[in-house]
Design an enzyme around this catalytic site. Structure first.
Site, PDB file in Angstrom:
ATOM      1  CD  GLU A  35      -2.501  -1.466   2.506  1.00 57.28           C
ATOM      2  OE1 GLU A  35      -2.227  -0.760   3.485  1.00 57.28           O
ATOM      3  OE2 GLU A  35      -3.263  -2.422   2.559  1.00 57.28           O
ATOM      4  CG  ASP A  36      -0.223   4.178   1.770  1.00 56.70           C
ATOM      5  OD1 ASP A  36      -1.221   4.521   1.120  1.00 56.70           O
ATOM      6  OD2 ASP A  36      -0.259   3.882   2.966  1.00 56.70           O
ATOM      7  CB  CYS A  85      -5.899  -0.227   1.818  1.00 56.22           C
ATOM      8  SG  CYS A  85      -6.480  -0.056   3.517  1.00 56.22           S
TER       9      CYS A  85
END
Length: 145
Positions: A39-40, A78
């Protein structure tokens, strides 16, 4: 032997989890599958051409596999995006669009590892199974161990 890389024109928005599926029956020569997700993260990886990124292991995997460079997020956060990836259905259609919700989904809704298991793969995942529904029994194995 180097396999060809499939490359498209735009850069990915993210990877999402670490999972693996390997054929249980060795006589069939289907490929092993490793799905890397985080994620990110943007395309800050060597295999996407970032000259500052030091990602030699991911670059080696990419060199011998498929690199997707045209990806779109189905949700801005997410868990809903993860639920769409694992089911193949938009989160608004499954009711998983709200973060940190636990939606009851019908047993008939199969997720990707279930299809792979039916094809003879053994599917395992680390503890990242936050899909906004309970994935219990849908992987051969998942957890922090």
């Amino acid at each position: 032997m180097k396999s060809s890389l499939l490359k498209y024109t735009t850069l990915p928005l993210a990877f999402v989890m670490l999972a693996g599926c390997a054929r249980q029956e060795k006589q069939e020569s289907l490929p092993n599958i490793l799905w890397l997700s985080a994620e990110d993260i943007g395309p800050a990886l060597g295999c996407y051409g970032d000259p500052q990124a030091t990602t030699p292991n991911i670059d080696k995997l990419a060199e011998h596999g498929i690199v997707y460079t045209k990806a779109f997020a189905t949700a801005p956060i997410c868990a809903p995006a993860r639920s769409a990836l694992i089911t193949g259905i938009h989160a608004t259609s499954t009711g998983t669009q709200h973060l940190r919700s636990v939606i009851p989904v019908p047993d008939s809704l199969k997720i990707l590892p279930q299809f792979l298991r039916e094809a003879g793969y053994y599917c395992t995942n680390n503890a990242k199974t936050d899909y906004n529904f309970d994935p219990a029994g849908r992987w051969d194995e998942n957890g922090r161990e």
